[in-house]
Design a protein around this motif. Sequence first.
Motif, short mmCIF file in Angstrom:
data_model
loop_
_atom_site.label_atom_id
_atom_site.label_comp_id
_atom_site.label_asym_id
_atom_site.label_seq_id
_atom_site.Cartn_x
_atom_site.Cartn_y
_atom_site.Cartn_z
N TYR A 26 0.96 -1.24 -0.23
CA TYR A 26 -0.11 -0.03 0.02
C TYR A 26 0.90 1.27 0.24
N LEU A 27 1.98 1.27 0.87
CA LEU A 27 2.58 2.38 0.97
C LEU A 27 3.56 2.73 -0.20
N PHE A 28 4.18 1.55 -0.86
CA PHE A 28 4.93 1.55 -1.94
C PHE A 28 4.27 2.01 -3.32
N LEU A 29 2.84 1.67 -3.32
CA LEU A 29 2.21 1.84 -4.43
C LEU A 29 1.17 2.98 -4.65
N SER A 30 0.82 3.49 -3.06
CA SER A 30 -0.17 4.45 -3.20
C SER A 30 0.39 6.01 -3.05
N CYS A 31 -0.22 6.88 -3.74
CA CYS A 31 0.11 8.13 -3.54
C CYS A 31 -0.80 9.02 -2.50
N GLY A 32 -2.02 8.28 -2.53
CA GLY A 32 -3.00 9.12 -1.71
C GLY A 32 -3.20 8.21 -0.27
N PHE A 33 -2.32 8.77 0.62
CA PHE A 33 -2.47 7.77 1.94
C PHE A 33 -3.59 8.01 2.78
N THR A 34 -4.64 7.24 3.09
CA THR A 34 -5.75 7.68 3.86
C THR A 34 -5.32 7.68 5.54
N HIS A 35 -5.81 8.47 6.25
CA HIS A 35 -5.58 8.64 7.79
C HIS A 35 -5.85 7.33 8.45
N GLU A 36 -7.01 6.74 7.70
CA GLU A 36 -7.39 5.28 8.29
C GLU A 36 -6.53 4.23 8.15
N LEU A 37 -6.04 4.17 6.82
CA LEU A 37 -5.01 2.99 6.58
C LEU A 37 -3.67 3.30 7.20
N LEU A 38 -3.15 4.52 7.13
CA LEU A 38 -1.84 4.91 8.00
C LEU A 38 -2.26 4.60 9.39
N SER A 39 -3.26 4.74 9.91
CA SER A 39 -3.28 4.22 11.32
C SER A 39 -3.06 2.76 11.82
N VAL A 40 -3.44 2.11 10.70
CA VAL A 40 -3.24 0.55 10.89
C VAL A 40 -1.75 0.09 10.46
N CYS A 41 -1.46 0.71 9.36
CA CYS A 41 0.01 0.40 8.64
C CYS A 41 1.00 0.79 9.57
N SER A 42 0.97 2.19 9.99
CA SER A 42 2.27 2.60 10.70
C SER A 42 2.65 1.79 11.96
N PRO A 43 1.64 1.44 12.77
CA PRO A 43 1.98 0.65 13.96
C PRO A 43 2.41 -0.91 13.47
N CYS A 44 1.90 -1.54 12.68
CA CYS A 44 2.18 -2.66 11.94
C CYS A 44 3.55 -2.82 11.71
N LEU A 45 3.92 -1.83 10.65
CA LEU A 45 5.12 -1.72 10.20
C LEU A 45 6.24 -1.30 11.18
N LEU A 46 5.91 -0.51 12.15
CA LEU A 46 6.87 -0.06 13.14
C LEU A 46 7.26 -1.49 14.15
N LYS A 47 6.03 -2.19 14.27
CA LYS A 47 6.34 -3.67 15.18
C LYS A 47 7.32 -4.35 14.25
N ALA A 48 7.18 -4.54 12.91
CA ALA A 48 7.73 -5.34 12.10
C ALA A 48 9.37 -4.97 12.04
N ALA A 49 9.48 -3.42 12.19
CA ALA A 49 10.84 -2.75 11.98
C ALA A 49 11.43 -3.04 13.20
N SER A 50 10.93 -3.62 14.34
CA SER A 50 11.66 -3.56 15.74
C SER A 50 12.05 -4.91 16.07
#
Length: 79
Positions: A26-50
């Motif tokens: 979603y983040l690689f292919l999308s140019c229009g980020f929605t706040h709803e999906l960012l609120s799901v994706c950001s914590p998910c990816l932060l957890k994966a990065a940690s």
Amino acid sequence: MIAEEEEKKEKEKRNEKLLVDLCECYLFLSCGFTHELLSVCSPCLLKAASVKEESEENQKDVEMALLALSCIRADYSCI
């Protein structure tokens, strides 16, 4: 698909790897980020990065999560 996988919390076994992969795409292919999906994706990816394991596979997963997070711009100019 991201929202459906996120909703699977306790009732069903949520596939964390699938959710991370979907968020990265979603983040690689999308140019229009929605706040709803960012609120799901950001914590998910932060957890994966940690992840602290030092295996080669985990290192690649951490790098991909960090790369996907770097696609989020503070100015939201694509919205």
